[in-house]
Motif scaffolding. Structure first.
Motif, PDB file in Angstrom:
ATOM      1  N   GLY A   1      -5.229  -8.365  -4.004  1.00 50.77           N
ATOM      2  CA  GLY A   1      -3.890  -8.121  -3.470  1.00 50.77           C
ATOM      3  C   GLY A   1      -3.759  -8.542  -2.024  1.00 50.77           C
ATOM      4  O   GLY A   1      -2.727  -9.093  -1.617  1.00 50.77           O
ATOM      5  N   LEU A   2      -4.816  -8.302  -1.242  1.00 47.94           N
ATOM      6  CA  LEU A   2      -4.785  -8.711   0.159  1.00 47.94           C
ATOM      7  C   LEU A   2      -4.737 -10.229   0.294  1.00 47.94           C
ATOM      8  O   LEU A   2      -3.974 -10.782   1.086  1.00 47.94           O
ATOM      9  CB  LEU A   2      -6.012  -8.171   0.898  1.00 47.94           C
ATOM     10  N   LEU A   3      -5.548 -10.922  -0.497  1.00 49.03           N
ATOM     11  CA  LEU A   3      -5.676 -12.362  -0.360  1.00 49.03           C
ATOM     12  C   LEU A   3      -4.474 -13.120  -0.907  1.00 49.03           C
ATOM     13  O   LEU A   3      -4.060 -14.126  -0.341  1.00 49.03           O
ATOM     14  CB  LEU A   3      -6.946 -12.839  -1.061  1.00 49.03           C
ATOM     15  N   GLN A   4      -3.913 -12.652  -2.002  1.00 48.85           N
ATOM     16  CA  GLN A   4      -2.827 -13.372  -2.643  1.00 48.85           C
ATOM     17  C   GLN A   4      -1.448 -12.851  -2.217  1.00 48.85           C
ATOM     18  O   GLN A   4      -0.581 -13.619  -1.801  1.00 48.85           O
ATOM     19  CB  GLN A   4      -2.956 -13.283  -4.170  1.00 48.85           C
ATOM     20  N   GLU A   5      -1.250 -11.542  -2.316  1.00 48.68           N
ATOM     21  CA  GLU A   5       0.066 -10.965  -2.048  1.00 48.68           C
ATOM     22  C   GLU A   5       0.180 -10.404  -0.636  1.00 48.68           C
ATOM     23  O   GLU A   5       1.260  -9.985  -0.225  1.00 48.68           O
ATOM     24  CB  GLU A   5       0.355  -9.857  -3.062  1.00 48.68           C
ATOM     25  N   ARG A   6      -0.960 -10.382   0.095  1.00 51.01           N
ATOM     26  CA  ARG A   6      -0.985  -9.867   1.465  1.00 51.01           C
ATOM     27  C   ARG A   6      -0.475  -8.429   1.535  1.00 51.01           C
ATOM     28  O   ARG A   6       0.237  -8.024   2.443  1.00 51.01           O
ATOM     29  CB  ARG A   6      -0.163 -10.780   2.391  1.00 51.01           C
ATOM     30  N   ARG A   7      -0.888  -7.657   0.557  1.00 49.75           N
ATOM     31  CA  ARG A   7      -0.510  -6.245   0.521  1.00 49.75           C
ATOM     32  C   ARG A   7      -1.592  -5.436  -0.169  1.00 49.75           C
ATOM     33  O   ARG A   7      -2.394  -5.950  -0.950  1.00 49.75           O
ATOM     34  CB  ARG A   7       0.812  -6.053  -0.218  1.00 49.75           C
ATOM     35  N   VAL A   8      -1.631  -4.137   0.126  1.00 49.46           N
ATOM     36  CA  VAL A   8      -2.441  -3.173  -0.610  1.00 49.46           C
ATOM     37  C   VAL A   8      -1.505  -2.044  -1.009  1.00 49.46           C
ATOM     38  O   VAL A   8      -0.963  -1.344  -0.145  1.00 49.46           O
ATOM     39  CB  VAL A   8      -3.603  -2.611   0.241  1.00 49.46           C
ATOM     40  N   GLY A   9      -1.290  -1.894  -2.317  1.00 49.12           N
ATOM     41  CA  GLY A   9      -0.315  -0.906  -2.751  1.00 49.12           C
ATOM     42  C   GLY A   9       1.060  -1.255  -2.190  1.00 49.12           C
ATOM     43  O   GLY A   9       1.551  -2.371  -2.318  1.00 49.12           O
TER      44      GLY A   9
ATOM     45  N   LEU B   1      -8.545  -8.523  16.273  1.00 44.66           N
ATOM     46  CA  LEU B   1      -9.455  -8.764  15.156  1.00 44.66           C
ATOM     47  C   LEU B   1      -9.725  -7.462  14.406  1.00 44.66           C
ATOM     48  O   LEU B   1     -10.190  -6.480  14.986  1.00 44.66           O
ATOM     49  CB  LEU B   1     -10.772  -9.358  15.670  1.00 44.66           C
ATOM     50  N   PHE B   2      -9.435  -7.468  13.113  1.00 48.15           N
ATOM     51  CA  PHE B   2      -9.772  -6.360  12.217  1.00 48.15           C
ATOM     52  C   PHE B   2     -10.931  -6.828  11.349  1.00 48.15           C
ATOM     53  O   PHE B   2     -10.763  -7.675  10.469  1.00 48.15           O
ATOM     54  CB  PHE B   2      -8.569  -5.968  11.347  1.00 48.15           C
TER      55      PHE B   2
ATOM     56  N   TYR C   1      -1.533   7.465   1.909  1.00 45.69           N
ATOM     57  CA  TYR C   1      -1.708   7.265   3.344  1.00 45.69           C
ATOM     58  C   TYR C   1      -2.320   5.878   3.569  1.00 45.69           C
ATOM     59  O   TYR C   1      -3.317   5.522   2.953  1.00 45.69           O
ATOM     60  CB  TYR C   1      -2.660   8.308   3.932  1.00 45.69           C
ATOM     61  N   ARG C   2      -1.718   5.112   4.459  1.00 46.13           N
ATOM     62  CA  ARG C   2      -2.228   3.780   4.755  1.00 46.13           C
ATOM     63  C   ARG C   2      -3.493   3.873   5.607  1.00 46.13           C
ATOM     64  O   ARG C   2      -3.550   4.648   6.558  1.00 46.13           O
ATOM     65  CB  ARG C   2      -1.156   2.981   5.510  1.00 46.13           C
ATOM     66  N   PRO C   3      -4.537   3.095   5.305  1.00 46.51           N
ATOM     67  CA  PRO C   3      -5.744   3.107   6.132  1.00 46.51           C
ATOM     68  C   PRO C   3      -5.485   2.486   7.497  1.00 46.51           C
ATOM     69  O   PRO C   3      -4.661   1.572   7.627  1.00 46.51           O
ATOM     70  CB  PRO C   3      -6.744   2.274   5.331  1.00 46.51           C
ATOM     71  N   GLU C   4      -6.183   2.970   8.510  1.00 45.85           N
ATOM     72  CA  GLU C   4      -5.981   2.465   9.864  1.00 45.85           C
ATOM     73  C   GLU C   4      -6.698   1.142  10.115  1.00 45.85           C
ATOM     74  O   GLU C   4      -6.483   0.507  11.152  1.00 45.85           O
ATOM     75  CB  GLU C   4      -6.463   3.491  10.893  1.00 45.85           C
TER      76      GLU C   4
ATOM     77  N   ARG D   1      -7.166   1.000  -0.008  1.00 47.85           N
ATOM     78  CA  ARG D   1      -5.900   1.470  -0.588  1.00 47.85           C
ATOM     79  C   ARG D   1      -5.359   2.670   0.163  1.00 47.85           C
ATOM     80  O   ARG D   1      -4.149   2.885   0.226  1.00 47.85           O
ATOM     81  CB  ARG D   1      -6.113   1.837  -2.059  1.00 47.85           C
ATOM     82  N   GLY D   2      -6.231   3.444   0.767  1.00 42.30           N
ATOM     83  CA  GLY D   2      -5.813   4.674   1.428  1.00 42.30           C
ATOM     84  C   GLY D   2      -6.045   5.871   0.528  1.00 42.30           C
ATOM     85  O   GLY D   2      -6.598   5.754  -0.572  1.00 42.30           O
ATOM     86  N   LEU D   3      -5.629   7.052   0.972  1.00 44.64           N
ATOM     87  CA  LEU D   3      -5.825   8.276   0.207  1.00 44.64           C
ATOM     88  C   LEU D   3      -4.474   8.835  -0.259  1.00 44.64           C
ATOM     89  O   LEU D   3      -3.489   8.791   0.478  1.00 44.64           O
ATOM     90  CB  LEU D   3      -6.542   9.322   1.064  1.00 44.64           C
ATOM     91  N   PRO D   4      -4.446   9.369  -1.482  1.00 47.66           N
ATOM     92  CA  PRO D   4      -3.176   9.872  -2.009  1.00 47.66           C
ATOM     93  C   PRO D   4      -2.902  11.318  -1.565  1.00 47.66           C
ATOM     94  O   PRO D   4      -3.825  12.089  -1.318  1.00 47.66           O
ATOM     95  CB  PRO D   4      -3.395   9.801  -3.521  1.00 47.66           C
ATOM     96  N   TYR D   5      -1.641  11.652  -1.444  1.00 47.93           N
ATOM     97  CA  TYR D   5      -1.247  13.045  -1.296  1.00 47.93           C
ATOM     98  C   TYR D   5       0.016  13.260  -2.117  1.00 47.93           C
ATOM     99  O   TYR D   5       0.753  12.319  -2.425  1.00 47.93           O
ATOM    100  CB  TYR D   5      -1.036  13.429   0.170  1.00 47.93           C
ATOM    101  N   TYR D   6       0.265  14.513  -2.484  1.00 48.65           N
ATOM    102  CA  TYR D   6       1.378  14.806  -3.383  1.00 48.65           C
ATOM    103  C   TYR D   6       2.620  15.170  -2.580  1.00 48.65           C
ATOM    104  O   TYR D   6       2.611  16.095  -1.771  1.00 48.65           O
ATOM    105  CB  TYR D   6       1.021  15.946  -4.341  1.00 48.65           C
ATOM    106  N   ASP D   7       3.693  14.435  -2.811  1.00 46.94           N
ATOM    107  CA  ASP D   7       4.981  14.699  -2.178  1.00 46.94           C
ATOM    108  C   ASP D   7       5.761  15.636  -3.100  1.00 46.94           C
ATOM    109  O   ASP D   7       6.358  15.197  -4.092  1.00 46.94           O
ATOM    110  CB  ASP D   7       5.723  13.379  -1.978  1.00 46.94           C
ATOM    111  N   HIS D   8       5.749  16.940  -2.771  1.00 47.90           N
ATOM    112  CA  HIS D   8       6.375  17.938  -3.650  1.00 47.90           C
ATOM    113  C   HIS D   8       7.880  17.733  -3.745  1.00 47.90           C
ATOM    114  O   HIS D   8       8.481  17.883  -4.824  1.00 47.90           O
ATOM    115  CB  HIS D   8       6.061  19.345  -3.144  1.00 47.90           C
TER     116      HIS D   8
END
Length: 372
Positions: free
Chosen positions: A120-128, A58-59, A87-90, A72-79
């Motif tokens: 997005g979670l409810l319809q497409e079952r995704r975040v980003g 259970l989440f 980054y995906r949230p846990e 959504r998580g936090l962004p970082y820059y891929d140089h």
């Protein structure tokens, strides 16, 4: 905006979700679900029970406590790639080999800024770019604006992504599927059995401008208070603060009567002849006795519990007092056996009924009367 669907009990809602889970697991249907209901009606417990029944992880996300970036998580820059990566949230399921339930609680109280992410979670079952595993079952829950809780109206874009279940408090369902399995105090179960209108009083409390209302959750708390607070004065204060002063005063009268007349353990330890005098002579007392017997029933006590339960139907003959002549003893005995058999089946103790002469006599009487 009203929830224009058929109201269901908590037990019916659980059955619907379980069938939805099974249909998704079989690849026949994938949907997101929404539990509507007043505070304390049991929405969270339904989802927790579903997780226990299915073995799913259970989440539990309380949407009033998170921001869009928490999902959504936090962004970082891929140089090297010259791009922004997230980054995906846990707090979201990510194990494709283990079934999970994603519970989006307090959806209707979530900040409007969070809703596009929830879509997005409810319809497409995704975040980003993070896609939920196929074995993830999604359930949301929330209160309505009319329930006196903090809530926003649900827009059609969000509503259309859900199968909606509108919960109502139903006393028999709550007693059979929650109070008895969880061993609530007999005084609580007996009180709700005789006053089902006081299981849930949120609408009346709102109409009267009162803060405290009775709910299934508050009655479970009363049961805990009765079991853990020995001081009568302090206990009464706590119960009044849980279900309101007027209901607490009425409940106290019945609880006192039950405490003075119900002797479940002593009856099990007493011979049949002496035991007859120990039966309460009121409906509240006998109802509490029935629930007390069910609560104490286990592999060791079940034979004695069956005998005591079976005797209830003959009390007007065993104790020819006017009080017993006025009571629905046969109906109470039947109700008690139905609940007791349900508990015994859940624990694999049904053989005790086949071995019981008392139950055999009870069943024979019912067959002779054309009731089975």
């Amino acid at each position: 905006m009203s929830v224009n669907t058929r109201p269901v009990s908590a037990g019916e809602a659980f059955d619907v979700l379980l069938h939805g889970w099974q249909a998704q697991a079989a690849g026949r249907m994938t949907a997101s679900w929404m539990l509507h209901g007043r505070p304390g009606i049991g929405k969270t417990e339904i989802v927790a029970q579903l997780a226990r029944s299915t073995g799913a992880r259970l989440f539990d996300l309380r949407l009033t406590t998170i921001e869009p970036q928490d999902l959504r998580g936090l962004p970082y820059y891929d140089h090297e790639g010259q791009r922004t990566v997230w980054y995906r949230p846990e707090d979201l399921p990510d194990d494709p080999d283990h079934p999970a339930i994603l519970f989006l609680d307090e959806l209707t109280a979530a900040a409007p800024a969070l809703q596009p992410t929830v879509y997005g979670l409810l319809q497409e079952r995704r975040v980003g770019r993070h896609l939920l595993p196929a074995a993830t079952f999604i359930v949301a829950a929330g209160n309505g604006v009319e329930d006196g809780a903090v809530a926003y109206e649900m827009g059609t874009a969000l509503s259309d992504r859900l199968i909606h279940l509108s919960l109502r408090a139903e006393a028999n369902d709550w007693l059979a599927r929650y109070a008895i399995p969880n061993g609530l105090h007999p005084a609580v179960t007996a009180f709700i059995r005789t006053r089902p209108d006081l299981l849930e009083t949120t609408e009346e409390a709102l109409r009267r401008g009162q803060m405290i209302a009775c709910t299934p959750r508050s009655w479970a708390r009363v049961s805990t208070i009765l079991a853990t607070v020995p001081d009568r004065r302090l206990r009464d204060i706590m119960i009044a603060g849980t279900v309101g002063e007027a209901v607490a005063a009425e409940f106290a009268l019945i609880a006192d009567e039950i405490a003075a007349t119900v002797q479940v353990t002593a009856m099990l330890e007493t011979g049949a002849r002496a035991r007859v005098a120990m039966y309460p002579d009121t409906m509240h007392g006998l109802t509490a006795l029935v629930y007390g017997l069910i609560g104490i029933a286990d592999a060791q006590t079940l034979p004695g519990v069956i005998e005591i339960m079976a005797e209830i139907r003959h009390l007007s003959r065993l104790r020819p007092e006017p009080a017993f002549a006025r009571l629905p003893l046969g109906e109470l005995c039947t109700y008690g056996f139905e609940a007791l058999i349900g508990k015994a089946l859940g624990q694999g103790l049904q053989a005790a009924f086949a071995a019981s002469p008392a139950y055999a006599a009870y069943a024979a009487e019912r067959r002779a009367a054309g009731l089975e």
